[in-house]
Design an enzyme around this catalytic site. Structure first.
Site, short mmCIF file in Angstrom:
data_model
loop_
_atom_site.label_atom_id
_atom_site.label_comp_id
_atom_site.label_asym_id
_atom_site.label_seq_id
_atom_site.Cartn_x
_atom_site.Cartn_y
_atom_site.Cartn_z
N LEU A 110 -1.13 -14.39 51.78
CA LEU A 110 -1.33 -15.39 50.73
C LEU A 110 -1.32 -16.80 51.30
O LEU A 110 -1.90 -17.71 50.75
CB LEU A 110 -0.22 -15.28 49.67
CG LEU A 110 -0.15 -14.00 48.85
CD1 LEU A 110 1.10 -13.99 47.99
CD2 LEU A 110 -1.38 -13.87 47.97
N GLY A 111 -0.60 -16.99 52.38
CA GLY A 111 -0.53 -18.33 52.94
C GLY A 111 0.39 -18.34 54.14
O GLY A 111 1.10 -17.37 54.42
N SER B 27 5.10 -23.66 58.07
CA SER B 27 5.91 -23.78 59.28
C SER B 27 7.05 -22.77 59.30
O SER B 27 7.54 -22.41 60.35
CB SER B 27 6.47 -25.19 59.36
OG SER B 27 7.13 -25.51 58.17
N PHE B 28 7.44 -22.29 58.13
CA PHE B 28 8.56 -21.35 58.11
C PHE B 28 8.14 -19.90 58.24
O PHE B 28 8.96 -19.03 58.40
CB PHE B 28 9.36 -21.49 56.82
CG PHE B 28 10.15 -22.74 56.76
CD1 PHE B 28 11.04 -23.05 57.78
CD2 PHE B 28 10.02 -23.61 55.71
CE1 PHE B 28 11.78 -24.21 57.73
CE2 PHE B 28 10.76 -24.77 55.65
CZ PHE B 28 11.64 -25.08 56.66
N GLY B 29 6.85 -19.64 58.09
CA GLY B 29 6.45 -18.25 58.21
C GLY B 29 5.27 -17.96 57.30
O GLY B 29 4.65 -18.85 56.73
N VAL C 210 3.34 -15.72 54.13
CA VAL C 210 3.64 -15.09 52.84
C VAL C 210 2.59 -14.03 52.54
O VAL C 210 1.39 -14.29 52.64
CB VAL C 210 3.64 -16.12 51.70
CG1 VAL C 210 4.07 -15.47 50.41
CG2 VAL C 210 4.55 -17.28 52.03
N ASP D 284 11.37 -30.08 50.67
CA ASP D 284 9.93 -30.05 50.94
C ASP D 284 9.14 -29.87 49.64
O ASP D 284 8.25 -29.03 49.57
CB ASP D 284 9.60 -28.94 51.95
CG ASP D 284 8.21 -29.11 52.55
OD1 ASP D 284 7.63 -30.21 52.41
OD2 ASP D 284 7.69 -28.15 53.16
#
Ligand code: NAG
Ligand code: NAG
Ligand code: NAG
Ligand code: NAG
Ligand code: NAG
Ligand code: NAG
Ligand code: NAG
Ligand code: NAG
Ligand code: NAG
Ligand code: NAG
Ligand code: NAG
Ligand code: NAG
Length: 855
Positions: free
Chosen positions: A579-580, A583-585, A587, A697
């Site tokens: 899905l996307g 920077s954190f990972g 989805v 964020d």
């Protein structure tokens, strides 16, 4: 005492002397040149007030000195031009003594807060002269009656007399306070009836709390005038008679607390009207109003009209007959408490469809029938109490789907059958009481595996067989087990008979055994040896693999969803399910084996510190529940894999709708709703959650829409998952997004509630201009905020998003000025000039109300 009076007199004299000298330029400290008389009166009133206090810690003694202008005295605020006292807020300062009637002379006072000041007198009649007063807060420990003169305070918006020793009636004079928005008289000794016309003119009221008094008589029908009411508390009183049907005209109500109001009678309204009425969404658009006015036929009394209701507390009354089916239409309901009434129906199926429900208590009624299979639809439920009813049938296998369940009480019913195997999924269970039923079969081993389970009551059933070992059974008491058929084993303190490996052989068996025994021994021996060898090999294999360690760790962390399930649900993290990425990972979309569609956020976790705090942080995130937050449904973690399982949002993000061609058209009121929803979610994270959760964020791509286009904030608290409490670690390059990041966050790396407010302000400005903060037009000194600031307040039409012109207003500026003002205030460069999220919510609510008038 004499000394106090003397000191006070001296101070009065000193004040008088100094203030009379203000015409000469030499002694200016007390007041300026304007309005000398008014200021004189104010000083005199303040000193007279001070003179009656004991001031045990000498706080005012040290601070309210003649050397400083009274406008700088502790707790005192003045108007700038006239230097008149506008606010006196000494809440939580231990003053003690009596409250002086001379405070009634502070004729410009708009806020008075003397809550928790340990003052003990009655409320002076003279307070009725404070005709500019908007906020009155006097908690602990005022006594006597509520003065009827308060009915003269026609500017009053909020009256808070919570937790005093006030007695007598609620004065009927209060009915003239047509600006009231907030009434809290909870926990006093008020008696008598509530005047029947009390609420005729207070139609702006949002919050009404008369709880924990001794008020009697019926609840006045005029309560139906309170069309803006969001929270109604009448519980713990001596009211009687039927609930006025007009209560069900309050379509914005979110909380209704009527528990133990003492013998409210009748049915819960709504069950026997044959008409259906539209469910009013909280939306003050004129169309809704005209629908309400239309409303021929009998009095609408369907509870299902209160579709904004989040909490309904009706316990300990005398409601009888059925729970209306319409309760199932209250799709925002989070708490439903109807225990201790005389309801005697089956439980309406629709209750089990309430996917938002967190707590359900229908205990101590006469509810009949079986637990339906679709109880499994209660996807967010934490606590179910159906004890002391007349329920029959077996435990549905779908109980196992209630994986968020912490508390289950089904005691004192007539439930039979055995525990279904599927209940092994209830790994979050902390307390289970199923005593006084007819359950048979054995106690499942899996109860011993529930790490959180500390309270288990199985007494008075028909259970037999061995007590499982470990877990909750280590400390289980005999009281939780008595009254069963044939339990055995367990700790020696329980004195249950030891379990026998075989059933005691009968005479008949003896004879067969004599022939079979040798064969049996040989076969068993061979099989046992084989199994033993296989197990040894298995154990050996596992020792050599990391997997076994991971398994132990996940068990300790109580992950509900296994890594395997995540792999399966995302089709092995296939690109088509992506899905996307951020920077954190990444989805992924996934479908769990129970059919639920979820979003799985797989985190790139490398920092060792993060790995350590992941589980405790996740626990905090899973506790955060709000209608405008993405729910963290579950987590999965082992040594090198960490993922959050999230509520899936089918309708994309604000970013896509605002900035891509495929986006839907967002009108003015829809944009306002989005910002209001986001502000409520942020306010919840900042103030109402168990701990403060910072977002760090916030931006349009983190605002997602569900199937009804309701906005949900995503990605909150992620920064903390990565960096723990050490905010100073959060550096600009790692979190936050250019354009939305507060300047102090960017430069010093310090996140705070105020830095979230900044991001919120930018999103708001972006939403109403349609311009990203990173738009190429913003170069050099010119920022999005500066650009708007230059147009504020007269030229806002020039900078607003053209697409909004599709909406027709007769007065654009009346709408745009307050909106952009909020955006500008929130995005101020100076953190302490920004609004709080609390104030934003209040401000936007106001704007939303006025929108209906100008559209
Ligand atoms: C307050 O006003 C009343 C009535 O005008 C007056 O009698 C009283 O002296 C005033 N109190 C002070 C402290 O000025
Ligand atoms: C009194 O308290 C106020 C508010 O805390 C403070 O600004 C002021 O300096 C104090 N004045 C004196 C004389 O201590
Ligand atoms: C008054 O003081 C109490 C106690 O500090 C506080 O909870 C309340 O919000 C205050 N009320 C107003 C209107 O400022
Ligand atoms: C005032 O209230 C507090 C608690 O709110 C209580 O402990 C104290 O005894 C009360 N004092 C008086 C004089 O009633
Ligand atoms: C204030 O209220 C009292 C009692 O309700 C009334 O007698 C009095 O005239 C009022 N005073 C003013 C100035 O309105
Ligand atoms: C309410 O106000 C009106 C007009 O000011 C006054 O006539 C009436 O007596 C007041 N009612 C009460 C109960 O104070
Ligand atoms: C209700 O009032 C009693 C005493 O009047 C007090 O002890 C109790 O805490 C109050 N309960 C609530 C919920 O405020
Ligand atoms: C208050 O409203 C009720 C209807 O709810 C009406 O019957 C009554 O006359 C009103 N009273 C006043 C004083 O306006
Ligand atoms: C209110 O009800 C309680 C419990 O039923 C009773 O003890 C109390 O006397 C009642 N109070 C009044 C003022 O009626
Ligand atoms: C509900 O409100 C409508 C519109 O104001 C009114 O006509 C109707 O009588 C109200 N119903 C009740 C039960 O108060
Ligand atoms: C309540 O829900 C039922 C079934 O979902 C529906 O038929 C009915 O129209 C709803 N009623 C209201 C008032 O929304
Ligand atoms: C209890 O947990 C262990 C370790 O996860 C597992 O091997 C075992 O099968 C579980 N037992 C039951 C009855 O679920």
């Amino acid at each position: 005492m004499a000394i106090l009076v003397l000191v006070a007199t001296l101070l009065l004299l000193a004040a008088g002397k100094l203030s009379s000298g203000t015409s000469s330029a030499t002694s200016l400290p007390l007041i300026g040149s304007a309005a000398v008389y008014g200021s004189d009166n104010d000083i005199a009133a303040l000193l007279a007030f001070k003179a009656q206090l004991s001031d045990p810690l000498g706080i005012l003694q040290a601070n309210w000195t003649a050397g400083t202008s009274f406008c700088h005295w502790l707790g005192v605020s003045c108007s700038r031009r006239r230097l008149r006292v506008t606010a006196l807020a000494l809440n939580d300062v231990p003053l003690q003594g009596r409250i002086s009637p001379h405070l009634g002379n502070l004729s410009f006072l708009s806020m008075l807060n003397l809550t928790s000041t340990e003052l003990t007198s009655s409320i002076p009649l003279e307070f009725g002269r404070l005709r500019r007063l908007k906020f009155l807060a006097l908690g602990n420990n005022f006594s006597g009656a509520i003065p009827p003169t308060l009915g003269n305070l026609t500017s009053l918006e909020s009256i808070d007399l919570w937790g005093n020793l006030l007695s007598g009636q609620i004065p009927k004079e209060l009915q003239n306070l047509s600006n009231l928005r907030h009434i809290n008289l909870q926990t006093n000794y008020l008696t008598g009836t509530v005047a029947s016309d009390l609420f005729n003119k207070t139609s702006l009221l949002r919050y009404l709390n008369l709880g924990n008094n001794s008020l009697s008589g019926t609840i006045p029908r005029s309560i139906g005038h309170l069309r803006m009411l969001q929270s109604l508390t009448l519980q713990f009183n001596n009211f009687s008679g039927p609930m006025p049907p007009s209560i069900f005209n309050m379509s914005r109500l979110q909380y209704m607390y009527l528990r133990a109001s003492n013998s409210l009678t009748g049915t819960i309204p709504g069950s026997n009207s044959s008409f259906t009425f539209p469910c009013y969404k909280f939306s003050p658009s004129p169309r809704t109003d005209s629908q309400e006015i239309a409303c021929f036929g009998p009095i609408p009394s369907r509870i299902s009209m209160l579709c904004n209701l989040e909490g309904l507390y009706l316990d300990s009354n005398n409601f009888s007959h059925a729970i209306p089916n319409g309760v199932g239409n209250l799709t925002n309901l989070r708490s439903l408490m109807i225990s201790q009434n005389s309801i005697s129906s089956t439980i309406p199926a629709s209750i089990f469809q309430l996917a938002s429900l967190i707590a359900l208590d229908l205990s101590q009624n006469s509810l009949e029938g079986e637990l339906p299979a679709y109880i499994g639809h209660l996807k967010q439920i934490n606590s179910i109490d159906l004890s002391a009813n007349l329920l029959v049938g077996t435990l549905p296998t779908t109980l196992g789907q209630l994986q968020t369940l912490n508390y289950l009480n089904l005691s004192h019913n007539s439930i039979n059958g055995s525990f279904p195997d599927t209940m092994d999924k209830l790994a979050n269970l902390e307390s289970l009481d199923i005593s006084y039923n007819d359950l048979s079969g054995t106690i499942p081993q899996y109860f011993a595996n529930f790490t959180y389970l500390t309270s288990l009551n199985l007494s008075f059933n028909k259970l037999h067989g061995p007590l499982p070992e470990g877990g909750v059974f280590v400390n289980i008491s005999l009281q939780s087990l008595v009254g069963n058929m044939d339990l055995c084993g367990g700790a020696s303190g329980l004195r249950l008979p030891p379990c026998q490996t075989n059933h005691r052989p009968t005479y008949h068996n003896h004879r067969i055994l004599r022939f079979l025994l040798p064969t049996v021994i040989i076969v068993v021996g061979a099989v046992t040896t084989g199994v033993y060898m296989m197990m040894r090999n298995e154990v050996k294999k596992q020792e050599g693999r990391v997997v076994s360690r991971d398994m132990v760790i996940s068990t300790l962390n109580h992950s509900i969803i296994s890594y395997h399930e995540i792999v399966r649900s995302t089709d092995n993290f296939s690109e088509t399910n992506l899905l996307g990425a951020g920077s954190f990972g990444k989805v992924y979309k996934g479908q769990l084996s129970n059919g639920m569609v979820v979003a799985v956020k797989v985190l790139n976790m490398q920092l060792e510190q993060a790995a350590r705090s992941f589980d405790s942080e996740c626990h905090a995130l899973r506790m955060a529940r709000h209608r405008n937050l993405i729910r963290v449904l579950s987590t999965c973690s082992n040594l090198d894999f960490k993922a959050l399982v999230l509520q899936y949002m089918p309708n994309g993000s604000l970013e896509t709708h605002l900035h891509t061609d495929g986006g839907v058209h967002l009108g003015c009121s829809q944009r306002l709703d989005i910002m209001l929803d986001v502000s409520m979610a942020m306010e919840y994270l900042h103030y109402q959650n168990i701990e403060v959760v910072l977002h760090c964020d916030l931006k349009p791509s983190n605002i997602l829409f569900d199937e009804d286009m309701v906005a949900h904030v995503a990605d909150f608290g992620i920064a903390k998952l990565f960096y723990g409490d050490d905010n100073s670690m959060v550096s600009a390059s790692m979190t936050g997004t250019i354009g939305y990041m507060a300047p102090e966050y960017g430069s010093v790396g310090k996140a705070s509630r105020r830095s979230d407010v900044f991001s919120y302000g930018i999103v708001l400005l972006e939403l109403f201009t349609g311009k990203k903060p990173t738009d190429p037009m913003f170069i050099g000194e010119l920022t999005l905020r500066k650009w708007i600031d230059q147009a504020f307040p007269t030229n806002l039409m020039d900078i607003m998003d053209d697409r909004l012109l599709q909406d027709s207003f007769y007065s654009w500026n009346n709408f745009l000025v307050p909106i952009f003002e909020v955006g500008l205030l929130c995005s101020n460069d100076m953190p302490d000039k920004r609004m709080t999220m609390r104030d934003v919510v209040v401000r936007l609510m106001k704007i939303k109300e006025s929108l209906a008038e100008i559209m």
